[in-house]
Design a protein around this motif. Sequence first.
Motif, PDB file in Angstrom:
ATOM      1  N   ASP A 178       4.057 -63.067 -38.260  1.00  0.00           N
ATOM      2  CA  ASP A 178       4.467 -61.860 -39.062  1.00  0.00           C
ATOM      3  C   ASP A 178       3.631 -60.760 -38.794  1.00  0.00           C
ATOM      4  OD1 ASP A 178       6.403 -63.237 -40.444  1.00  0.00           O
ATOM      5  OD2 ASP A 178       5.086 -63.580 -42.036  1.00  0.00           O
ATOM      6  N   ARG A 179       2.062 -61.105 -38.437  1.00  0.00           N
ATOM      7  CA  ARG A 179       1.134 -60.089 -37.924  1.00  0.00           C
ATOM      8  C   ARG A 179       1.732 -59.238 -36.508  1.00  0.00           C
ATOM      9  NH1 ARG A 179      -5.127 -61.723 -39.275  1.00  0.00           N
ATOM     10  NH2 ARG A 179      -5.005 -61.325 -41.498  1.00  0.00           N
ATOM     11  N   CYS A 180       2.223 -60.103 -35.678  1.00  0.00           N
ATOM     12  CA  CYS A 180       2.547 -59.619 -34.363  1.00  0.00           C
ATOM     13  C   CYS A 180       3.645 -58.782 -34.661  1.00  0.00           C
ATOM     14  CB  CYS A 180       2.928 -60.807 -33.132  1.00  0.00           C
ATOM     15  SG  CYS A 180       1.206 -61.403 -32.637  1.00  0.00           S
ATOM     16  N   ALA A 181       4.676 -59.221 -35.399  1.00  0.00           N
ATOM     17  CA  ALA A 181       6.118 -58.417 -35.685  1.00  0.00           C
ATOM     18  C   ALA A 181       5.600 -57.275 -36.236  1.00  0.00           C
ATOM     19  CB  ALA A 181       6.791 -59.403 -36.574  1.00  0.00           C
ATOM     20  N   MET A 182       4.585 -57.373 -37.160  1.00  0.00           N
ATOM     21  CA  MET A 182       4.059 -56.109 -37.966  1.00  0.00           C
ATOM     22  C   MET A 182       3.386 -54.992 -36.720  1.00  0.00           C
ATOM     23  SD  MET A 182       1.134 -55.739 -40.832  1.00  0.00           S
ATOM     24  CE  MET A 182       0.531 -54.010 -41.107  1.00  0.00           C
ATOM     25  N   LEU A 183       2.675 -55.544 -35.922  1.00  0.00           N
ATOM     26  CA  LEU A 183       2.007 -54.666 -34.918  1.00  0.00           C
ATOM     27  C   LEU A 183       2.900 -54.479 -33.987  1.00  0.00           C
ATOM     28  CD1 LEU A 183      -1.232 -56.896 -34.358  1.00  0.00           C
ATOM     29  CD2 LEU A 183      -1.079 -54.684 -35.664  1.00  0.00           C
ATOM     30  N   GLU A 184       4.062 -55.123 -33.716  1.00  0.00           N
ATOM     31  CA  GLU A 184       5.190 -54.533 -32.701  1.00  0.00           C
ATOM     32  C   GLU A 184       6.064 -53.297 -33.190  1.00  0.00           C
ATOM     33  OE1 GLU A 184       5.850 -58.922 -30.420  1.00  0.00           O
ATOM     34  OE2 GLU A 184       7.408 -58.386 -32.052  1.00  0.00           O
ATOM     35  N   ARG A 185       6.199 -53.446 -34.366  1.00  0.00           N
ATOM     36  CA  ARG A 185       6.650 -52.335 -35.186  1.00  0.00           C
ATOM     37  C   ARG A 185       5.796 -51.112 -35.204  1.00  0.00           C
ATOM     38  NH1 ARG A 185       8.156 -56.431 -38.643  1.00  0.00           N
ATOM     39  NH2 ARG A 185       6.422 -55.744 -40.263  1.00  0.00           N
ATOM     40  N   CYS A 204     -11.845 -54.256 -34.857  1.00  0.00           N
ATOM     41  CA  CYS A 204     -10.819 -53.781 -33.872  1.00  0.00           C
ATOM     42  C   CYS A 204     -10.250 -55.143 -33.256  1.00  0.00           C
ATOM     43  CB  CYS A 204     -11.557 -53.052 -32.700  1.00  0.00           C
ATOM     44  SG  CYS A 204     -12.551 -51.672 -33.155  1.00  0.00           S
ATOM     45  N   PHE A 205      -9.303 -55.084 -32.284  1.00  0.00           N
ATOM     46  CA  PHE A 205      -8.861 -56.074 -31.618  1.00  0.00           C
ATOM     47  C   PHE A 205      -8.204 -55.533 -30.471  1.00  0.00           C
ATOM     48  CE2 PHE A 205      -6.084 -55.628 -35.398  1.00  0.00           C
ATOM     49  CZ  PHE A 205      -4.944 -55.342 -34.906  1.00  0.00           C
ATOM     50  N   ASP A 206      -7.897 -56.520 -29.504  1.00  0.00           N
ATOM     51  CA  ASP A 206      -7.117 -55.876 -28.003  1.00  0.00           C
ATOM     52  C   ASP A 206      -6.008 -56.566 -28.127  1.00  0.00           C
ATOM     53  OD1 ASP A 206      -9.583 -54.428 -27.224  1.00  0.00           O
ATOM     54  OD2 ASP A 206     -10.327 -56.416 -26.538  1.00  0.00           O
ATOM     55  N   VAL A 207      -4.975 -55.806 -27.581  1.00  0.00           N
ATOM     56  CA  VAL A 207      -3.485 -56.263 -27.549  1.00  0.00           C
ATOM     57  C   VAL A 207      -2.954 -56.199 -26.200  1.00  0.00           C
ATOM     58  CG1 VAL A 207      -1.205 -56.100 -28.560  1.00  0.00           C
ATOM     59  CG2 VAL A 207      -3.289 -55.485 -30.102  1.00  0.00           C
ATOM     60  N   LEU A 208      -2.370 -57.131 -25.870  1.00  0.00           N
ATOM     61  CA  LEU A 208      -1.613 -57.143 -24.355  1.00  0.00           C
ATOM     62  C   LEU A 208      -0.074 -57.105 -24.920  1.00  0.00           C
ATOM     63  CD1 LEU A 208      -1.529 -57.356 -21.530  1.00  0.00           C
ATOM     64  CD2 LEU A 208      -1.867 -59.770 -21.702  1.00  0.00           C
ATOM     65  N   PHE A 209       0.579 -56.083 -24.741  1.00  0.00           N
ATOM     66  CA  PHE A 209       1.905 -55.934 -24.928  1.00  0.00           C
ATOM     67  C   PHE A 209       2.675 -55.432 -23.583  1.00  0.00           C
ATOM     68  CE2 PHE A 209       0.503 -51.746 -25.796  1.00  0.00           C
ATOM     69  CZ  PHE A 209       1.607 -50.898 -25.445  1.00  0.00           C
ATOM     70  N   SER A 210       4.088 -55.621 -23.726  1.00  0.00           N
ATOM     71  CA  SER A 210       4.969 -55.048 -22.759  1.00  0.00           C
ATOM     72  C   SER A 210       6.047 -54.282 -23.566  1.00  0.00           C
ATOM     73  CB  SER A 210       5.660 -56.213 -22.276  1.00  0.00           C
ATOM     74  OG  SER A 210       6.202 -57.027 -22.730  1.00  0.00           O
ATOM     75  N   SER A 211       6.530 -53.350 -22.854  1.00  0.00           N
ATOM     76  CA  SER A 211       7.799 -52.395 -23.454  1.00  0.00           C
ATOM     77  C   SER A 211       8.453 -51.984 -22.377  1.00  0.00           C
ATOM     78  CB  SER A 211       7.011 -51.115 -24.021  1.00  0.00           C
ATOM     79  OG  SER A 211       7.707 -50.311 -24.550  1.00  0.00           O
ATOM     80  N   ASN A 212       9.690 -51.581 -22.824  1.00  0.00           N
ATOM     81  CA  ASN A 212      10.614 -51.047 -21.964  1.00  0.00           C
ATOM     82  C   ASN A 212      10.505 -49.598 -21.565  1.00  0.00           C
ATOM     83  OD1 ASN A 212      11.505 -50.306 -24.611  1.00  0.00           O
ATOM     84  ND2 ASN A 212      13.692 -50.229 -24.211  1.00  0.00           N
ATOM     85  N   VAL A 213       9.454 -48.975 -21.985  1.00  0.00           N
ATOM     86  CA  VAL A 213       8.991 -47.684 -21.675  1.00  0.00           C
ATOM     87  C   VAL A 213       7.760 -47.596 -20.931  1.00  0.00           C
ATOM     88  CG1 VAL A 213       8.159 -45.519 -22.775  1.00  0.00           C
ATOM     89  CG2 VAL A 213      10.034 -46.918 -24.142  1.00  0.00           C
ATOM     90  N   SER A 214       7.843 -46.854 -19.842  1.00  0.00           N
ATOM     91  CA  SER A 214       6.586 -46.736 -18.992  1.00  0.00           C
ATOM     92  C   SER A 214       5.477 -45.947 -19.561  1.00  0.00           C
ATOM     93  CB  SER A 214       7.257 -46.414 -17.534  1.00  0.00           C
ATOM     94  OG  SER A 214       6.101 -46.370 -16.749  1.00  0.00           O
ATOM     95  N   LEU A 215       4.449 -46.225 -19.742  1.00  0.00           N
ATOM     96  CA  LEU A 215       3.339 -45.728 -20.386  1.00  0.00           C
ATOM     97  C   LEU A 215       2.168 -45.579 -19.415  1.00  0.00           C
ATOM     98  CD1 LEU A 215       3.475 -47.367 -23.881  1.00  0.00           C
ATOM     99  CD2 LEU A 215       4.377 -45.151 -23.381  1.00  0.00           C
ATOM    100  N   PRO A 216       1.680 -44.335 -19.105  1.00  0.00           N
ATOM    101  CA  PRO A 216       0.334 -44.007 -18.360  1.00  0.00           C
ATOM    102  C   PRO A 216      -0.792 -44.620 -18.801  1.00  0.00           C
ATOM    103  CG  PRO A 216       0.752 -42.131 -19.395  1.00  0.00           C
ATOM    104  CD  PRO A 216       1.843 -43.076 -19.647  1.00  0.00           C
TER     105      PRO A 216
END
Length: 104
Positions: A17-24, A67-79
Motif C-alpha cells: 500500500d505504501r508503494c502504491a501510494m508513492l507510485e501515485r 528520507c528514503f531512496d526509491v528506485l522506480f521505472s516510468s514510461n516517461v524519459s526523465l533526465p
Amino acid sequence: LNAANYERYRHTDSLADRCAMLERILTANILSMAKGIGLQFSSQVVCRISHLSEPYMKTAKGVRMQCFDVLFSSNVSLPSGIGLGKHASINFGVLSRQRNTQND
C-alpha cells in the motif's frame, strides 16, 4: 511528501500500500513538472517502484526530515538531475538516471 501525505504514509502498515501510494505521488509529481514546462503526454504516465530503502534522517535548513531512496521505472524519459516534489529546490527528490539493462 507533503505533511498530509507523510501522515497517510506513516499510518499505512502494508508495504504494498505504501508503494502504491508513492507510485501515485510520483506520477502526480511528473505530471505537475510536465505541466509547469508546457509538456503534455500522449498516453497515461505510469510509475513502478522496484526498491524502497530503509528510512533515514537528513537535516535541511535546520529541519530534520525522514528520507528514503526509491528506485522506480516510468514510461516517461526523465533526465538526471531534475527534482520532483516537495523540497526539490533544496536537493530532495532529485533523480539519478539508472542504465536500462532491459533494452541494451
